[in-house]
Design a protein around this motif. Structure first.
Motif, PDB file in Angstrom:
ATOM      1  N   ALA A  25       0.838  -1.201   0.000  1.00  0.00           N
ATOM      2  CA  ALA A  25       0.000   0.000   0.000  1.00  0.00           C
ATOM      3  C   ALA A  25       0.870   1.246   0.000  1.00  0.00           C
ATOM      4  CB  ALA A  25      -0.905   0.009   1.226  1.00  0.00           C
ATOM      5  N   ASP A  26       0.362   2.308  -0.583  1.00  0.00           N
ATOM      6  CA  ASP A  26       1.000   3.625  -0.504  1.00  0.00           C
ATOM      7  C   ASP A  26       0.627   4.200   0.865  1.00  0.00           C
ATOM      8  OD1 ASP A  26       1.612   6.365  -0.595  1.00  0.00           O
ATOM      9  OD2 ASP A  26       0.927   6.607  -2.655  1.00  0.00           O
ATOM     10  N   LEU A  27       1.577   4.200   1.809  1.00  0.00           N
ATOM     11  CA  LEU A  27       1.277   4.625   3.176  1.00  0.00           C
ATOM     12  C   LEU A  27       0.795   6.068   3.228  1.00  0.00           C
ATOM     13  CD1 LEU A  27       1.160   4.079   6.204  1.00  0.00           C
ATOM     14  CD2 LEU A  27       3.579   4.721   6.323  1.00  0.00           C
ATOM     15  N   GLY A  28       1.406   6.946   2.471  1.00  0.00           N
ATOM     16  CA  GLY A  28       0.997   8.355   2.464  1.00  0.00           C
ATOM     17  C   GLY A  28      -0.456   8.514   2.042  1.00  0.00           C
ATOM     18  N   GLN A  29      -0.848   7.836   0.995  1.00  0.00           N
ATOM     19  CA  GLN A  29      -2.229   7.899   0.530  1.00  0.00           C
ATOM     20  C   GLN A  29      -3.167   7.293   1.571  1.00  0.00           C
ATOM     21  OE1 GLN A  29      -2.847   5.966  -3.236  1.00  0.00           O
ATOM     22  NE2 GLN A  29      -4.845   6.887  -3.530  1.00  0.00           N
ATOM     23  N   PHE A  30      -2.766   6.201   2.196  1.00  0.00           N
ATOM     24  CA  PHE A  30      -3.571   5.584   3.248  1.00  0.00           C
ATOM     25  C   PHE A  30      -3.824   6.570   4.381  1.00  0.00           C
ATOM     26  CE2 PHE A  30      -3.754   3.467   7.365  1.00  0.00           C
ATOM     27  CZ  PHE A  30      -4.837   2.623   7.185  1.00  0.00           C
ATOM     28  N   LEU A  31      -2.804   7.371   4.731  1.00  0.00           N
ATOM     29  CA  LEU A  31      -2.936   8.335   5.828  1.00  0.00           C
ATOM     30  C   LEU A  31      -3.711   9.592   5.437  1.00  0.00           C
ATOM     31  CD1 LEU A  31       0.637   8.029   7.363  1.00  0.00           C
ATOM     32  CD2 LEU A  31      -1.510   7.115   8.294  1.00  0.00           C
ATOM     33  N   GLY A  32      -4.088   9.717   4.159  1.00  0.00           N
ATOM     34  CA  GLY A  32      -4.916  10.833   3.728  1.00  0.00           C
ATOM     35  C   GLY A  32      -4.204  11.914   2.946  1.00  0.00           C
ATOM     36  N   TYR A  33      -2.929  11.729   2.651  1.00  0.00           N
ATOM     37  CA  TYR A  33      -2.204  12.725   1.851  1.00  0.00           C
ATOM     38  C   TYR A  33      -2.623  12.628   0.389  1.00  0.00           C
ATOM     39  CZ  TYR A  33       0.971  13.441   5.789  1.00  0.00           C
ATOM     40  OH  TYR A  33       1.513  13.736   7.012  1.00  0.00           O
ATOM     41  N   ALA A  41       4.551   1.053   1.359  1.00  0.00           N
ATOM     42  CA  ALA A  41       5.487   1.719   0.458  1.00  0.00           C
ATOM     43  C   ALA A  41       5.662   3.163   0.914  1.00  0.00           C
ATOM     44  CB  ALA A  41       4.963   1.675  -0.979  1.00  0.00           C
ATOM     45  N   VAL A  42       6.913   3.580   1.061  1.00  0.00           N
ATOM     46  CA  VAL A  42       7.238   4.925   1.534  1.00  0.00           C
ATOM     47  C   VAL A  42       8.198   5.588   0.550  1.00  0.00           C
ATOM     48  CG1 VAL A  42       6.847   4.314   3.953  1.00  0.00           C
ATOM     49  CG2 VAL A  42       9.147   4.123   3.003  1.00  0.00           C
ATOM     50  N   ASN A  43       8.415   6.874   0.743  1.00  0.00           N
ATOM     51  CA  ASN A  43       9.302   7.607  -0.156  1.00  0.00           C
ATOM     52  C   ASN A  43      10.772   7.333   0.147  1.00  0.00           C
ATOM     53  OD1 ASN A  43       9.509   9.527  -2.342  1.00  0.00           O
ATOM     54  ND2 ASN A  43      10.430  10.892  -0.830  1.00  0.00           N
TER      55      ASN A  43
END
Length: 176
Positions: A83-91, A117-119
């Motif tokens: 998963a795209d962690l940033g998108q999951f957190l609402g970014y 998945a992180v940057n």
């Protein structure tokens, strides 16, 4: 040979060996990383199964899955959802997948594994839980997954937010 001071210090026989003091770290070990938005987060090292650096084409997209999921990857014969962690957190900023490798942090609880998945992965650091403060000025989409934050730089108002990997794994967001 092992008792020889030359073996221990690479100094001459007439000099005493130098003893190095080992520092005992205080606190607990955490993995620090950035999401695509540039915000920094941490996860307790005890909840991390492994860190995987994979080329984007090794992540297989899955049709009709949650839009938060990038797909799956095969790591040593085990299929891991990523998963795209940033998108999951609402970014709103999506993870850049146009690069040679994507860092994926595999977290696990009770046999359930998920790749986040992180940057960029910064590294592991010892942090004291006593210095953690309640999270402030955070969106409602992120609040259920935070345990608090550390102030990294008070002048620039930079914080390091501590995530709850179990809350992320058990989230109802994966069903959408």
């Amino acid at each position: 040979m092992v008792g020889n001071p030359d073996f221990l210090t690479s100094k001459g026989q007439d000099q005493q060996p130098e003893l190095q003091e080992l520092e005992t770290p205080e606190g607990e070990l955490y993995l620090r990383f950035f999401v695509a938005s540039g915000d920094e987060f941490a996860l307790p090292a005890t909840g991390i199964r492994r860190i995987i650096e994979q080329p984007p084409d090794s992540i297989t997209p899955i049709p009709n899955a949650s839009p938060l999921l990038l797909g799956t990857l095969n790591e040593q014969g085990r299929v891991i959802w990523v998963a795209d962690l940033g998108q999951f957190l609402g970014y709103q900023t999506l993870l850049n997948t146009d690069r040679t490798e994507i860092p994926v942090i595999a977290v696990e609880d009770q046999g359930i594994m998920l790749g986040l998945a992180v940057n960029q992965v910064v590294g592991t650091y010892w942090l004291t839980i006593e210095e953690i403060q309640p999270s402030r000025n955070i969106p409602d989409t992120m609040a259920p997954f935070l345990k608090g934050e550390w102030v990294v730089d008070s002048d620039q108002k930079r914080v390091l937010r501590l995530l709850d990997h179990i809350a992320i794994l058990r989230s109802a967001r994966w069903a959408t």
